[in-house]
Design a protein around this motif. Sequence first.
Motif, short mmCIF file in Angstrom:
data_model
loop_
_atom_site.label_atom_id
_atom_site.label_comp_id
_atom_site.label_asym_id
_atom_site.label_seq_id
_atom_site.Cartn_x
_atom_site.Cartn_y
_atom_site.Cartn_z
N LEU A 198 13.72 -2.58 -4.63
CA LEU A 198 13.80 -4.06 -4.36
C LEU A 198 13.69 -4.92 -5.50
CD1 LEU A 198 10.63 -3.67 -1.88
CD2 LEU A 198 12.85 -4.89 -1.41
N ARG A 199 13.36 -4.45 -6.77
CA ARG A 199 13.54 -5.19 -8.25
C ARG A 199 14.95 -5.44 -8.44
NH1 ARG A 199 11.43 -9.02 -10.13
NH2 ARG A 199 9.35 -8.30 -9.82
N ARG A 200 15.46 -4.09 -8.27
CA ARG A 200 16.98 -4.08 -8.47
C ARG A 200 17.92 -4.98 -7.48
NH1 ARG A 200 20.81 -1.01 -11.47
NH2 ARG A 200 22.69 -2.06 -11.35
N MET A 201 17.44 -5.29 -6.15
CA MET A 201 18.05 -6.28 -5.25
C MET A 201 17.91 -7.65 -5.69
SD MET A 201 16.97 -4.85 -1.53
CE MET A 201 18.03 -3.68 -0.77
N ARG A 253 0.79 -1.11 0.06
CA ARG A 253 -0.03 0.10 0.04
C ARG A 253 0.74 1.24 0.04
NH1 ARG A 253 -3.78 -0.62 5.19
NH2 ARG A 253 -3.78 -3.03 5.08
N HIS A 254 2.05 1.22 0.76
CA HIS A 254 2.71 2.36 1.00
C HIS A 254 3.95 2.71 0.40
CE1 HIS A 254 -0.50 3.08 3.84
NE2 HIS A 254 -0.29 1.93 4.57
N ALA A 255 4.66 1.79 -0.16
CA ALA A 255 5.77 1.66 -0.85
C ALA A 255 5.96 2.93 -1.95
CB ALA A 255 6.42 0.42 -1.14
N THR A 256 6.99 3.77 -1.85
CA THR A 256 6.90 4.55 -3.05
C THR A 256 7.59 3.76 -4.17
OG1 THR A 256 9.33 4.81 -2.54
CG2 THR A 256 7.67 6.29 -1.53
N ASP A 257 7.21 4.46 -5.23
CA ASP A 257 7.81 3.58 -6.76
C ASP A 257 9.26 3.43 -6.77
OD1 ASP A 257 5.24 3.66 -7.81
OD2 ASP A 257 5.35 5.66 -8.85
N GLU A 258 9.69 4.50 -6.24
CA GLU A 258 11.55 4.24 -5.91
C GLU A 258 11.92 2.97 -4.93
OE1 GLU A 258 10.31 8.52 -6.98
OE2 GLU A 258 9.68 7.00 -5.33
N SER A 298 7.07 -8.75 -7.29
CA SER A 298 5.95 -8.93 -8.06
C SER A 298 4.58 -8.54 -7.50
CB SER A 298 5.75 -10.16 -8.93
OG SER A 298 6.79 -10.26 -9.79
N ALA A 299 4.46 -9.21 -6.31
CA ALA A 299 2.79 -8.81 -5.72
C ALA A 299 3.21 -7.33 -5.11
CB ALA A 299 2.90 -9.62 -4.51
N LEU A 300 4.13 -6.73 -4.78
CA LEU A 300 4.31 -5.41 -4.22
C LEU A 300 3.98 -4.37 -5.52
CD1 LEU A 300 7.35 -5.72 -1.95
CD2 LEU A 300 4.99 -5.36 -1.30
#
Length: 216
Positions: free
Chosen positions: A106-109, A96-101, A180-182
């Motif tokens: 997380l994706r880069r990790m 709900r609250h994570a920013t796009d950045e 992916s869910a996030l």
Amino acid sequence: MPDAKAPQKDAYRLILEAIDEGLYKPGDRLVENELAERFGVSRTPIREALQRLETQSLLTRDGRSLIVSSLDHNQMAELYIVRTELEGLAAELAARHATDEELRVLRRMVEDDRGRLDDPRALSRSNRRFHKQIHLASHNMFLVQQLDLVHRSMALLATTSLAVEGRGEDALAEHDAIVSALEARDGAAARGALCAHISTAYETRLRHDSTQDAPH
């Protein structure tokens, strides 16, 4: 004009990281003067750090010595129950609250960890950073504080489940599903994916420990 003083090293953080990285394992004795020499810190902050770690039950008394605490089978089960619930909540809130950045980080990790599959120690360190990033992305200070306590106790587990053959690739696929869910902003799916990830890690650890304890 006198030079500015070098910043004081955080003795508590240095000892905690050494335990977390397996430099000191459950049952190892921690000696004040040896720690001071190893970390280049005076004995007073070392003594204060040891007292703090004892208060947090990360160290226990063995006569006059302090040793790194260990978790028995039941304590480990209790720890995983709490970790699963809190991390599942963190994932749901992060959706709900994570920013796009934060999501891009997380994706880069996940992508970067593909190059660490042959190095369980590096993968374990990266895994801790990944989970911490999800905690922060929940944007709930009180939850982050509680998860910090849980992860301190995780340092008392002598081995990482990521060292088990094949677990690294599976864990990476699980991390990918969480992210992916996030990214889809699906809180229920994020919670489910993260809880399943921790459950699999726990099962892997139990299987590994059962083989280690088996009679020869």
